[in-house]
Structure formats: C-alpha cells, structure tokens
Motif scaffolding. Structure first.
Motif, PDB file in Angstrom:
ATOM      1  N   GLU A 195       0.597  -1.152  -0.107  1.00  0.00           N
ATOM      2  CA  GLU A 195       0.231   0.154   0.501  1.00  0.00           C
ATOM      3  C   GLU A 195       1.074   1.127   0.453  1.00  0.00           C
ATOM      4  OE1 GLU A 195      -2.440  -0.511   3.489  1.00  0.00           O
ATOM      5  OE2 GLU A 195      -3.512  -2.041   2.330  1.00  0.00           O
ATOM      6  N   PRO A 196       0.091   2.667  -0.298  1.00  0.00           N
ATOM      7  CA  PRO A 196       1.168   3.612  -0.570  1.00  0.00           C
ATOM      8  C   PRO A 196       0.882   3.484   1.184  1.00  0.00           C
ATOM      9  CG  PRO A 196      -0.850   4.055  -1.580  1.00  0.00           C
ATOM     10  CD  PRO A 196      -1.072   2.331  -1.454  1.00  0.00           C
ATOM     11  N   LYS A 197       2.115   4.636   1.129  1.00  0.00           N
ATOM     12  CA  LYS A 197       2.476   5.841   2.169  1.00  0.00           C
ATOM     13  C   LYS A 197       1.808   6.712   2.412  1.00  0.00           C
ATOM     14  CE  LYS A 197       6.157   7.075   5.365  1.00  0.00           C
ATOM     15  NZ  LYS A 197       8.200   7.486   5.141  1.00  0.00           N
ATOM     16  N   PRO A 198       1.295   6.843   3.536  1.00  0.00           N
ATOM     17  CA  PRO A 198      -0.228   8.366   4.069  1.00  0.00           C
ATOM     18  C   PRO A 198       1.217   8.852   4.032  1.00  0.00           C
ATOM     19  CG  PRO A 198       0.282   6.542   5.928  1.00  0.00           C
ATOM     20  CD  PRO A 198       0.892   5.623   4.655  1.00  0.00           C
ATOM     21  N   THR A 199       0.752  10.526   3.772  1.00  0.00           N
ATOM     22  CA  THR A 199       1.131  11.210   3.640  1.00  0.00           C
ATOM     23  C   THR A 199      -0.057  12.166   4.847  1.00  0.00           C
ATOM     24  OG1 THR A 199      -0.202  12.436   1.660  1.00  0.00           O
ATOM     25  CG2 THR A 199       2.151  11.959   1.611  1.00  0.00           C
ATOM     26  N   PHE A 200       0.692  13.019   5.842  1.00  0.00           N
ATOM     27  CA  PHE A 200      -0.239  13.452   6.265  1.00  0.00           C
ATOM     28  C   PHE A 200       0.144  14.794   6.372  1.00  0.00           C
ATOM     29  CE2 PHE A 200       0.976   9.554   8.882  1.00  0.00           C
ATOM     30  CZ  PHE A 200       0.097   9.577   9.442  1.00  0.00           C
ATOM     31  N   GLU A 201      -0.802  16.597   6.250  1.00  0.00           N
ATOM     32  CA  GLU A 201      -0.137  17.326   6.292  1.00  0.00           C
ATOM     33  C   GLU A 201       0.021  18.636   6.845  1.00  0.00           C
ATOM     34  OE1 GLU A 201      -3.463  18.978   3.092  1.00  0.00           O
ATOM     35  OE2 GLU A 201      -2.727  18.190   1.700  1.00  0.00           O
TER      36      GLU A 201
END
Length: 215
Positions: A195-201
């Motif tokens: 799964e793609p690595k989640p990004t946090f804003e």
C-alpha cells in the motif's frame, strides 16, 4: 504372628472382593480390585513366594488395572442399566460361588493333588522359587500357561477393538494422509501489493482575527 497376618489379609481380601461386585461406581470397584490384588500379594509374601507377589503387583496393578480403567472410561457404559437385575441373580450367584469354593477346597486337600506344606528347614540351601516356578511352567504346565497367555491376548485385542469404535462428532487423523501430504497442500504463498505510504499535512495556522474572536 504369621497366622495372624494371614487371617487379617484374608479378611481384607474377602471384603475388597465383595466391594468390587457391589460398588456402584466402576472406578471405585477398580480401586477395590487394586486393594484385593495388594492383599493377595501380601499373602504370597507370607508363603515366601516373592516373585509371584511382585508379579501380581507389577502386572495386574500396573498394567491390567490401567487398561481396565481406560476401557471403562472410553466405553461410556450405562452401569445403572446393567445393575437393574443385580439382586435378582444374587441367590444363584451365591450358590455357584459356594460350589466353586467347595470344589477348590476338595481339590487342594485331596491326597492325589500331591500338595503338602514345605517348611524352610526342609528346603535346600540353594533353593530358588523363581527357578522352580520356571521349571514347572515350561515343563509340566506348558500348555495351560500358553492357553492363559492366548486368552489374555484375546482380551487385550477385544478391549482395543471396543475402544476404537466410531462415535458421532469424533475428530481423528489419518496417518496415511499425513505421510502423503505435500508442501503445496499445507503452504500457500500469497503476493500482496504494498500500500502507498500515507502522507500527513501539517495543520494550517489560524488567522489572527479568528484567534482574537475566539479569545
């Protein structure tokens, strides 16, 4: 003192044998039977037959009684149903037991049996009861000994056959299928896409006017 011990052990043996056939719980009956075996071994010891006493404890108490308890617990027999006609046959059983006891006494006391008491003084210095017993078993009483061994073997096979019966909802394993099993039958490798690595804003700073109004 020997005669006193003989009568004490004989009384315990008779009481234990009576409790074996009158106990309602089969496990309790088996324990009473163990007690009768032990007291019988003590009687053999009083007669200076040490090998028979040890054999009675090791073989019957250590092996036969364990097998008996195993069979009783595995068969799941309704003993209350079997004991419904117990007291009905007690008179007949008592008569048969009395006849058997009288026959045994007549045979053992008859002169033709060739049985006589042998004191310690009459025995040779190098006397060995184990050797004498082996000579008697494998010469004079060879065929009865083999017949008794065959009957015990048949009883053991019958006990195993009764415990191996099929029951409902019983789980079992087939060793033949376990030996034939392959790696692919037990192990399956599944490839799963990562799964793609989640990004946090980062949170946005609040406006100055909104911050003063909230204050």
């Amino acid at each position: 003192m020997t005669e006193v011990l003989f009568y004490v052990f004989s009384a315990v043996l008779l009481i234990a044998g009576l409790m074996v056939i009158t106990a309602k719980n089969p496990v309790h009956a088996a324990l009473y039977l163990v007690l009768s075996f032990f007291t019988g071994a003590m009687l053999w010891m009083l007669m200076q037959a040490e090998f028979l006493a040890v054999s009675l404890v090791v073989v019957y108490v250590g092996a036969v009684m364990v097998l008996f308890l195993f069979v009783v617990m595995m068969l799941d027999i309704n003993f209350e149903e079997l004991r419904k006609g117990f007291w009905k046959f007690v008179p007949l059983a008592s008569v048969v037991a009395a006849i058997m006891a009288v026959e045994m006494v007549l045979i053992l006391t008859h002169p033709a049996a060739g049985l006589k008491a042998v004191t310690i003084a009459e025995r040779a210095p190098d006397y060995n009861n184990v050797r004498d017993l082996g000579v008697q078993i494998y010469t004079t009483y060879f065929l009865p000994f083999q017949l008794a061994a065959f009957l015990l073997l048949v009883g053991m096979i019958a006990a195993i056959a009764l415990t191996l019966r099929k029951r409902k909802n019983t789980k079992f394993q087939n060793p033949g299928q376990q030996v034939k099993v392959k790696r692919n039958d037990r192990l399956r490798i599944v490839k799963v896409d990562s799964e793609p690595k989640p990004t946090f804003e980062a949170p946005k700073p609040a406006a100055e006017g909104q911050g003063e109004g909230q204050a």
